[in-house]
Structure formats: structure tokens, C-alpha cells
Design an enzyme around this catalytic site. Structure first.
Site, mmCIF file in Angstrom:
data_model
loop_
_atom_site.group_PDB
_atom_site.id
_atom_site.type_symbol
_atom_site.label_atom_id
_atom_site.label_comp_id
_atom_site.label_asym_id
_atom_site.label_seq_id
_atom_site.Cartn_x
_atom_site.Cartn_y
_atom_site.Cartn_z
ATOM 1 N N GLU A 157 0.796 -1.229 0.000
ATOM 2 C CA GLU A 157 0.000 0.000 0.000
ATOM 3 C C GLU A 157 0.834 1.287 0.000
ATOM 4 O O GLU A 157 0.324 2.352 0.371
ATOM 5 C CB GLU A 157 -0.949 0.007 1.205
ATOM 6 C CG GLU A 157 -2.032 -1.043 1.110
ATOM 7 C CD GLU A 157 -3.164 -0.745 2.071
ATOM 8 O OE1 GLU A 157 -4.218 -0.290 1.615
ATOM 9 O OE2 GLU A 157 -2.973 -0.952 3.291
ATOM 10 N N HIS A 163 -0.707 5.747 7.533
ATOM 11 C CA HIS A 163 -1.855 4.905 7.182
ATOM 12 C C HIS A 163 -2.010 3.854 8.265
ATOM 13 O O HIS A 163 -1.039 3.197 8.630
ATOM 14 C CB HIS A 163 -1.651 4.245 5.820
ATOM 15 C CG HIS A 163 -2.654 3.156 5.569
ATOM 16 N ND1 HIS A 163 -4.009 3.413 5.507
ATOM 17 C CD2 HIS A 163 -2.525 1.819 5.425
ATOM 18 C CE1 HIS A 163 -4.651 2.271 5.313
ATOM 19 N NE2 HIS A 163 -3.773 1.289 5.274
ATOM 20 N N HIS A 217 -4.981 1.149 10.674
ATOM 21 C CA HIS A 217 -6.276 0.469 10.817
ATOM 22 C C HIS A 217 -6.721 0.645 12.269
ATOM 23 O O HIS A 217 -7.177 -0.283 12.901
ATOM 24 C CB HIS A 217 -6.141 -1.017 10.467
ATOM 25 C CG HIS A 217 -5.399 -1.293 9.193
ATOM 26 N ND1 HIS A 217 -4.593 -2.399 9.016
ATOM 27 C CD2 HIS A 217 -5.339 -0.594 8.016
ATOM 28 C CE1 HIS A 217 -4.077 -2.378 7.773
ATOM 29 N NE2 HIS A 217 -4.505 -1.287 7.161
ATOM 30 N N HIS A 245 -11.643 -0.499 6.242
ATOM 31 C CA HIS A 245 -10.197 -0.660 6.137
ATOM 32 C C HIS A 245 -9.418 0.124 7.204
ATOM 33 O O HIS A 245 -8.682 -0.460 7.974
ATOM 34 C CB HIS A 245 -9.789 -0.229 4.714
ATOM 35 C CG HIS A 245 -8.337 -0.342 4.416
ATOM 36 N ND1 HIS A 245 -7.829 -0.152 3.155
ATOM 37 C CD2 HIS A 245 -7.262 -0.591 5.193
ATOM 38 C CE1 HIS A 245 -6.515 -0.300 3.182
ATOM 39 N NE2 HIS A 245 -6.152 -0.562 4.413
HETATM 40 MN MN MN Z 1 -4.130 -0.800 5.042
#
Ligand code: MN
Length: 246
Positions: free
Chosen positions: A77, A96, A98, A166
């Protein structure tokens, strides 16, 4: 210490803080724009954030190709990072994650909005990017530049966006800033769920959000950073104009 070495150490500390504060687990990542080469960014090889050392960090071009990966496998990603640096010259760090409390707001249509002054930097209202809208059924992972650019376009000039089913992506003017907003995005989501159970919420007004956000300066960021870094077993580097709190 040069600017690049400084940022490498900042990224190691950022990874350890985000892991220690429960914002990332074995997954999730944080990058910084390269301080001397603005069309490159620095991001660890694919590894759990808590385990990252400075030698794990690789320079990537905005399209996600490595400058020299020395055989180290990348995060799939990484396109999130390159696409945002491409779209946002003001952004110098991207997280980024979760982080668990934000997930319900990505799947219910309940808007995540700041209700605590410390959370104002998350923005007036946190939008939800849904990969389904443009890409249909996928693994939900941002696995190429087309998805990364769509996410970046949706983020626009905002500091945060959720990603349906996500996680979240957070940007900052420095590594310390992006970490700060990421920690308080999780706090904000957790508090909002608690407050929703009690009744009607009086959120911060847009004017309050703007005033508070303007006050989040180096002093604020460094005070949090020193505490979180020490708690994660890292020392705070002296920021002598190398971009830590710029
Ligand atoms: Mn991710």
C-alpha cells in the site's frame, strides 16, 4: 547529523510511538517526504512498525518504485503515500493505519467529528473514502497508483480521511504532526462512541476547530512527542530546524 539521518530517526520513533499507542499493530505505516529530494519519500520495507530500524527505511519515487531497495520487499500500500505527496506539496508526512475505534465510522454513515479540543486537528468532519465507488469489489487494499490517486483526490486539502472497511489515512506538515493527528483521531473516535451512548453530542463548532488547529504549534507537538517517544523507549531528537516541527 544531516537532514536525511534526522528524518530516518524520526521515522523509527514515529513507528514505535504509533505501535506503542495502539494506532498500528503488525500493519500500518508512516512515511516522510525526502528532505532533499521532494519527489521521493522515505518509508520502511514491509515490516511490523514496532520492529523497524533505520536500515529498514527505503527511498521511493512518487510512483512507488524504489530508488534502491537492496532486495527489501515494499509495503503493497505504499501508493497511498506517493499519491498524496504528488497531490499535496504542503504534506511532509503520511500515516496509514487500521486504528480500531475509527473503523465503525467508516461503515455506518455516522460522521466522525471532533468533540474534544485536542482532536480539532482531525478536521471539521472526517470523510470516508469508499474504494467500492470507483473500483468495485477489491481486497480494499490501495494496491496501485490509480487507487492511491483516487484516495488523494478524495482527501483533498483535508488532514484525515477514513477508508471504508479498512482504516484511515492522516497527513501532516511534519512526522511529529502526522503522528499527533493520528493519535488524536483514535481518541476522537473512541470518545464519540462513548458520548453517543449517553445522548446528543455537542461537537466543536467549525470556528472552534479552526481556532484550535491554528494553535497547534511546535510546542504542542514536541510536548506530546517527547512523552510518547520516551514511553516507546526512544529519545526525542533535538529539532534544530531539520523539519521535525516545521
Ligand atoms: Mn491498510
Amino acid at each position: 547529523m544531516g537532514k536525511v539521518d534526522f528524518i530516518l530517526e524520526e521515522l523509527v520513533t514515529a513507528n514505535r510511538i504509533l505501535a506503542n499507542e495502539g494506532i498500528v499493530d503488525s500493519f500500518g505505516h508512516v512515511s516522510a517526504r525526502h528532505p532533499e529530494q521532494s519527489d521521493n519519500y522515505l518509508l520502511s520495507r514491509a515490516r511490523a512498525p514496532e520492529r523497524i530500524e533505520s536500515d529498514d527505511i527505503v527511498a521511493y519515487r512518487l510512483d512507488g518504485s524504489a530508488v534502491d531497495d537492496r532486495g527489501r520487499a515494499p509495503y503493497l500500500e505504499r501508493f497511498i503515500h506517493g499519491a498524496i505527496y504528488e497531490a499535496r506539496p504542503d504534506v511532509h508526512a503520511v500515516v496509514h493505519n487500521h486504528s480500531p475505534s475509527v473503523i465503525p465510522f467508516g461503515v455506518t454513515g455516522k460522521k466522525l467529528k471532533p468533540l474534544l479540543h485536542m482532536c480539532a486537528s482531525c478536521g471539521h468532519e472526517v470523510p470516508v473514502w469508499d474504494s467500492q465507488d470507483k473500483f468495485g469489489d477489491t481486497t480494499l487494499l490501495v494496491s496501485d497508483m490509480a487507487m492511491g490517486r483516487d484516495l488523494a483526490r478524495y482527501l483533498g486539502s483535508r488532514p484525515t480521511t477514513l477508508m471504508r472497511g479498512h482504516g484511515a489515512t492522516v497527513v501532516g506538515r511534519s512526522v511529529r504532526h502526522a503522528v499527533f493527528v493520528s493519535v488524536y483521531l483514535e481518541v476522537s473516535a473512541k470518545l464519540q462512541m462513548q458520548a453517543m451512548a449517553l445522548g446528543e453530542i455537542k461537537f466543536l463548532t467549525p470556528g472552534e476547530v479552526d481556532q484550535i488547529t491554528a494553535r497547534v504549534n511546535d510546542y504542542t507537538l514536541n510536548r506530546a512527542w517527547e512523552n510518547w517517544a520516551r514511553r516507546a523507549g526512544r529519545q526525542m531528537q533535538e529539532d534544530s530546524g531539520k523539519g521535525a516541527g516545521a
